[in-house]
Motif scaffolding. Structure first.
Motif, PDB file in Angstrom:
ATOM      1  N   LEU A 140       0.826  -1.210   0.000  1.00  0.00           N
ATOM      2  CA  LEU A 140       0.000   0.000   0.000  1.00  0.00           C
ATOM      3  C   LEU A 140       0.865   1.267   0.000  1.00  0.00           C
ATOM      4  O   LEU A 140       0.473   2.288  -0.568  1.00  0.00           O
ATOM      5  CB  LEU A 140      -0.934  -0.005   1.222  1.00  0.00           C
ATOM      6  N   THR A 141       2.042   1.194   0.632  1.00  0.00           N
ATOM      7  CA  THR A 141       2.971   2.330   0.619  1.00  0.00           C
ATOM      8  C   THR A 141       3.415   2.639  -0.807  1.00  0.00           C
ATOM      9  O   THR A 141       3.399   3.799  -1.245  1.00  0.00           O
ATOM     10  CB  THR A 141       4.207   2.029   1.487  1.00  0.00           C
ATOM     11  N   VAL A 142       3.783   1.593  -1.546  1.00  0.00           N
ATOM     12  CA  VAL A 142       4.229   1.775  -2.935  1.00  0.00           C
ATOM     13  C   VAL A 142       3.096   2.324  -3.794  1.00  0.00           C
ATOM     14  O   VAL A 142       3.287   3.257  -4.590  1.00  0.00           O
ATOM     15  CB  VAL A 142       4.745   0.437  -3.514  1.00  0.00           C
ATOM     16  N   LEU A 143       1.902   1.777  -3.636  1.00  0.00           N
ATOM     17  CA  LEU A 143       0.741   2.273  -4.386  1.00  0.00           C
ATOM     18  C   LEU A 143       0.471   3.738  -4.074  1.00  0.00           C
ATOM     19  O   LEU A 143       0.112   4.527  -4.964  1.00  0.00           O
ATOM     20  CB  LEU A 143      -0.500   1.431  -4.056  1.00  0.00           C
ATOM     21  N   SER A 144       0.657   4.136  -2.812  1.00  0.00           N
ATOM     22  CA  SER A 144       0.429   5.526  -2.405  1.00  0.00           C
ATOM     23  C   SER A 144       1.434   6.474  -3.052  1.00  0.00           C
ATOM     24  O   SER A 144       1.070   7.590  -3.462  1.00  0.00           O
ATOM     25  CB  SER A 144       0.513   5.654  -0.874  1.00  0.00           C
ATOM     26  N   VAL A 145       2.688   6.050  -3.165  1.00  0.00           N
ATOM     27  CA  VAL A 145       3.719   6.882  -3.798  1.00  0.00           C
ATOM     28  C   VAL A 145       3.392   7.079  -5.281  1.00  0.00           C
ATOM     29  O   VAL A 145       3.448   8.196  -5.812  1.00  0.00           O
ATOM     30  CB  VAL A 145       5.117   6.245  -3.628  1.00  0.00           C
ATOM     31  N   VAL A 146       3.056   5.984  -5.961  1.00  0.00           N
ATOM     32  CA  VAL A 146       2.707   6.074  -7.388  1.00  0.00           C
ATOM     33  C   VAL A 146       1.486   6.968  -7.575  1.00  0.00           C
ATOM     34  O   VAL A 146       1.435   7.805  -8.497  1.00  0.00           O
ATOM     35  CB  VAL A 146       2.437   4.660  -7.961  1.00  0.00           C
ATOM     36  N   ASN A 147       0.503   6.817  -6.702  1.00  0.00           N
ATOM     37  CA  ASN A 147      -0.722   7.619  -6.780  1.00  0.00           C
ATOM     38  C   ASN A 147      -0.431   9.100  -6.579  1.00  0.00           C
ATOM     39  O   ASN A 147      -0.986   9.965  -7.270  1.00  0.00           O
ATOM     40  CB  ASN A 147      -1.707   7.128  -5.723  1.00  0.00           C
ATOM     41  N   MET A 148       0.460   9.423  -5.639  1.00  0.00           N
ATOM     42  CA  MET A 148       0.800  10.823  -5.375  1.00  0.00           C
ATOM     43  C   MET A 148       1.475  11.460  -6.595  1.00  0.00           C
ATOM     44  O   MET A 148       1.169  12.599  -6.965  1.00  0.00           O
ATOM     45  CB  MET A 148       1.723  10.920  -4.167  1.00  0.00           C
ATOM     46  N   ILE A 149       2.364  10.726  -7.234  1.00  0.00           N
ATOM     47  CA  ILE A 149       3.038  11.238  -8.430  1.00  0.00           C
ATOM     48  C   ILE A 149       2.014  11.504  -9.534  1.00  0.00           C
ATOM     49  O   ILE A 149       2.062  12.542 -10.213  1.00  0.00           O
ATOM     50  CB  ILE A 149       4.113  10.239  -8.908  1.00  0.00           C
ATOM     51  N   ALA A 150       1.066  10.562  -9.715  1.00  0.00           N
ATOM     52  CA  ALA A 150       0.016  10.744 -10.719  1.00  0.00           C
ATOM     53  C   ALA A 150      -0.817  11.986 -10.419  1.00  0.00           C
ATOM     54  O   ALA A 150      -1.160  12.762 -11.324  1.00  0.00           O
ATOM     55  CB  ALA A 150      -0.878   9.503 -10.764  1.00  0.00           C
ATOM     56  N   PHE A 151      -1.141  12.198  -9.133  1.00  0.00           N
ATOM     57  CA  PHE A 151      -1.931  13.371  -8.735  1.00  0.00           C
ATOM     58  C   PHE A 151      -1.208  14.673  -9.092  1.00  0.00           C
ATOM     59  O   PHE A 151      -1.817  15.596  -9.647  1.00  0.00           O
ATOM     60  CB  PHE A 151      -2.210  13.328  -7.233  1.00  0.00           C
ATOM     61  N   PHE A 152       0.077  14.755  -8.799  1.00  0.00           N
ATOM     62  CA  PHE A 152       0.833  15.984  -9.083  1.00  0.00           C
ATOM     63  C   PHE A 152       0.880  16.264 -10.586  1.00  0.00           C
ATOM     64  O   PHE A 152       0.769  17.415 -11.012  1.00  0.00           O
ATOM     65  CB  PHE A 152       2.245  15.890  -8.513  1.00  0.00           C
ATOM     66  N   LEU A 153       1.005  15.221 -11.401  1.00  0.00           N
ATOM     67  CA  LEU A 153       1.033  15.410 -12.849  1.00  0.00           C
ATOM     68  C   LEU A 153      -0.329  15.876 -13.370  1.00  0.00           C
ATOM     69  O   LEU A 153      -0.421  16.802 -14.195  1.00  0.00           O
ATOM     70  CB  LEU A 153       1.441  14.105 -13.547  1.00  0.00           C
ATOM     71  N   ILE A 154      -1.396  15.253 -12.876  1.00  0.00           N
ATOM     72  CA  ILE A 154      -2.748  15.598 -13.329  1.00  0.00           C
ATOM     73  C   ILE A 154      -3.139  17.004 -12.888  1.00  0.00           C
ATOM     74  O   ILE A 154      -3.739  17.769 -13.649  1.00  0.00           O
ATOM     75  CB  ILE A 154      -3.763  14.562 -12.786  1.00  0.00           C
ATOM     76  N   SER A 155      -2.805  17.357 -11.646  1.00  0.00           N
ATOM     77  CA  SER A 155      -3.212  18.661 -11.114  1.00  0.00           C
ATOM     78  C   SER A 155      -2.561  19.815 -11.867  1.00  0.00           C
ATOM     79  O   SER A 155      -3.116  20.918 -11.920  1.00  0.00           O
ATOM     80  CB  SER A 155      -2.883  18.757  -9.616  1.00  0.00           C
ATOM     81  N   GLN A 156      -1.381  19.574 -12.481  1.00  0.00           N
ATOM     82  CA  GLN A 156      -0.720  20.615 -13.262  1.00  0.00           C
ATOM     83  C   GLN A 156      -1.526  20.985 -14.507  1.00  0.00           C
ATOM     84  O   GLN A 156      -1.408  22.100 -15.026  1.00  0.00           O
ATOM     85  CB  GLN A 156       0.678  20.146 -13.688  1.00  0.00           C
ATOM     86  N   MET A 157      -2.362  20.073 -14.972  1.00  0.00           N
ATOM     87  CA  MET A 157      -3.116  20.300 -16.212  1.00  0.00           C
ATOM     88  C   MET A 157      -4.560  20.727 -15.971  1.00  0.00           C
ATOM     89  O   MET A 157      -5.303  20.956 -16.918  1.00  0.00           O
ATOM     90  CB  MET A 157      -3.106  19.015 -17.056  1.00  0.00           C
ATOM     91  N   TYR A 158      -4.965  20.830 -14.707  1.00  0.00           N
ATOM     92  CA  TYR A 158      -6.371  21.108 -14.404  1.00  0.00           C
ATOM     93  C   TYR A 158      -6.758  22.558 -14.741  1.00  0.00           C
ATOM     94  O   TYR A 158      -6.002  23.496 -14.473  1.00  0.00           O
ATOM     95  CB  TYR A 158      -6.668  20.827 -12.929  1.00  0.00           C
TER      96      TYR A 158
END
Length: 570
Positions: free
Chosen positions: A542-560
């Motif tokens: 779950l820690t690894v999934l959380s890190v990957v998810n956080m990176i995805a969030f930062f990339l997506i939020s830049q385009m919002y």
């Protein structure tokens, strides 16, 4: 009285009072109406958490289910509680309005809580127990689950509406009132956790040490108080008019766009169709500015040769700019929404594998035995601590650096919460690794409670509470602010749906991990007795999934692209 002064008396966001008249600013809404809404939420959350915090223990000890089965049933029911808000939100936005939706579903909720109490206290409905061993018949289990899912339906009409209804009490078109909304969401979440604090301490103790009948009965009374509290504020509320089915309007945009797939979109946005009135074609809603993204759907607002600006149009053939932008706003929310699922999966461990981990540890404080599920009180204490710290300290400090009234943007706030949540899983995994080393070293495999204090779990609860204050409250505010006026309950339900999917992802992960890790006949990562398993590996996953998810969030939020409303309604 001049027309300008008269306009200042009434809200400009289209809200009305309980009689259906324009809402008077001096008599309705703002903080004068909020105590009834916050009181409702506090009591309802006491009822919900008082019943759900210890549910996995009831499944195991009273319904005699294995750990994995109990955890999956808990996750599935919890997930359903966050899917049913789609039903309540649709009814609120389309037909009933938020006030009547909350009131009607509160009654359903009370019925479910009453049946749950009866199933745990009335002979015949209550499972029979002898010397700590309980046996439930199929009928008794069925009654219990029927009550649970009636509660899931009842909460579906409350969850997506209460936070939005509270925010409705502040005029979006009034800069002074609008400034209070962010603070409202903070104190709304604070009231949730006051209810949860009582539930995870007093109610859980009653369930473990007195009886489940009383343990469910007190939450049932709390839910009745929640309904009464809400009703008492009726004359003070501001109400947004229901605007018809949001799904119909979205399908109209899709159909109209596909029909005109070969039509060129003009570069001049003034050539796109929009009605000339101040109010949009959607009842009680402000117009939305045109945005350049997702231009395919702009075709729905392109005028045909036989159509003109002055005539009312068939929305299946021609949609207004506002209707198209309403649809685009929802599409833009979806990638941000998806990143909330893994956070919800992490959050859901508090009511499943955190509890199961705690059951293997020493829960005594002197001669007093602490109910394992009561450890979630430290999550609640964390939230109660961090909400005022965020509202009164972090926001003013951040404001000096960013120049924004709210200090941080909603996306920045959510991202910080995702980052913090990673450390909750790191803490849980590290603790489990240390606990298992003690088991291996001293051959404690058959020992029910390892001589290791349960208070070592406090950091993982406290960290996730801090993450909640950033992510969940940020989500509440973000999905309300970025929702079109006529779809705010639906967007709140969309936000809550991440919790449901998080629960289902948790259940799916448990199933996959159990199947894969027991393939060769071993106990696997998640056996009934955690001393033979590797729960730490599950937390690291779950820690690894959380890190990957956080990176995805930062990339997506830049385009919002943020939504921008046009003007006022009065």
């Amino acid at each position: 009285m001049s027309e300008d002064n008269d306009n200042d008396v009434y809200t400009k966001d289209g809200t009305v009072d309980y009689k259906g008249n324009p809402a008077n600013k001096n008599e309705t809404g703002t903080w004068r109406a909020c105590p009834f809404i916050l009181g409702n939420e506090c009591s309802e959350r006491l009822a919900y958490y008082g019943m759900s915090s210890n549910l996995v223990v009831y499944f195991k000890d009273i319904l005699n289910q294995e750990s994995a089965t109990a955890s999956k049933n808990n996750a599935n029911w919890g997930g359903t509680c966050y899917i049913t808000p789609l039903i309540g939100a649709f009814l609120a936005d389309a037909y009933l309005g938020r006030y009547w939706t909350i009131l009607c579903f509160s009654i359903i909720y009370v019925i479910g809580m009453t049946l749950l109490t009866l199933s745990a206290s009335v002979p015949g409905l209550r499972p029979t127990c002898h010397e700590g061993n309980c046996n439930a018949t199929n009928g008794q289990s069925a009654v219990f689950f029927v009550a649970l899912y009636i509660i899931a339906l009842g909460t579906g009409g409350i969850k997506p509406c209460v936070s939005s209804y509270g925010a409705d009490q502040f005029d979006d078109a009034d800069e002074v009132e609008k400034g209070y909304k962010s603070s409202f969401f903070n104190w709304f979440y604070f009231s949730i956790n006051i209810g949860a604090l009582v539930a995870s301490s007093l109610i859980v103790w009653i369930q473990d040490n007195k009886s489940w009948g009383w343990g469910f009965g007190i939450p049932a009374v709390a839910m009745a108080i929640a309904a009464a509290s809400f009703f008492l504020g009726t004359k003070l509320y501001r109400n947004q008019k229901p605007a018809g089915s949001p799904f119909t309007r979205m399908f109209q945009v899709i159909v109209s766009s596909i029909r005109k797939y070969n039509v060129e979109v003009p570069h001049d946005e003034s050539l796109l169709y929009e009605i000339p009135d101040n109010e949009s074609a959607i009842q009680g809603c402000r117009k939305l500015h045109h945005t350049n993204g997702l231009r395919f759907f702009d075709r729905a607002a392109v005028l045909g040769k036989s159509e003109n600006m002055t005539e009312s149009a068939n929305p299946w053939k021609l949609c207004t700019v506002t209707q198209v932008e309403e649809f685009k706003a929802i599409v833009r929310l979806l990638p941000i929404w998806a990143t909330g699922i893994i956070f919800a999966t992490v959050y859901g461990q508090m009511s499943s594998y955190f509890v199961i981990q705690g059951q293997t540890m020493d829960a005594h404080m002197g001669n007093f035995e602490i109910p394992v599920a009561s450890l979630s009180i430290f999550d609640t204490i964390s939230v109660i601590f961090w909400v005022p710290v965020y509202d009164r300290i972090i926001v003013p400090i951040a404001r000096k650096f960013t120049g924004r009234k709210n200090g941080l943007t909603q996306l920045q706030r959510m991202g910080i919460g995702l980052f913090i949540s990673i450390f909750s899983m790191v803490s849980a995994a590290t603790l489990e690794y240390i606990r298992l080393r003690m088991v291996y070293r001293h051959d404690y495999y058959k020992l029910e409670h390892v001589p290791m204090s349960i208070f070592w779990q406090v950091p993982q609860y406290f960290i996730i509470g801090c993450a909640e204050v950033f992510t969940f409250i940020g989500q509440l505010e973000f999905f309300y602010e970025q929702a079109p006026d006529a779809m705010r309950s639906m967007c709140s339900a969309l936000s809550l749906l991440t919790v449901a999917l998080g629960q289902y992802v948790s259940s799916l992960l448990i199933t996959i991990v159990t199947k894969v890790t027991t393939r060769n006949g071993g106990p696997g990562w998640l056996p009934d007795n955690p001393n033979f398993g590797r729960l730490d590996y599950f937390f690291w996953m779950l820690t690894v999934l959380s890190v990957v998810n956080m990176i995805a969030f930062f990339l997506i939020s830049q385009m919002y692209t943020y939504k921008v409303s046009v003007g006022t309604l009065r």
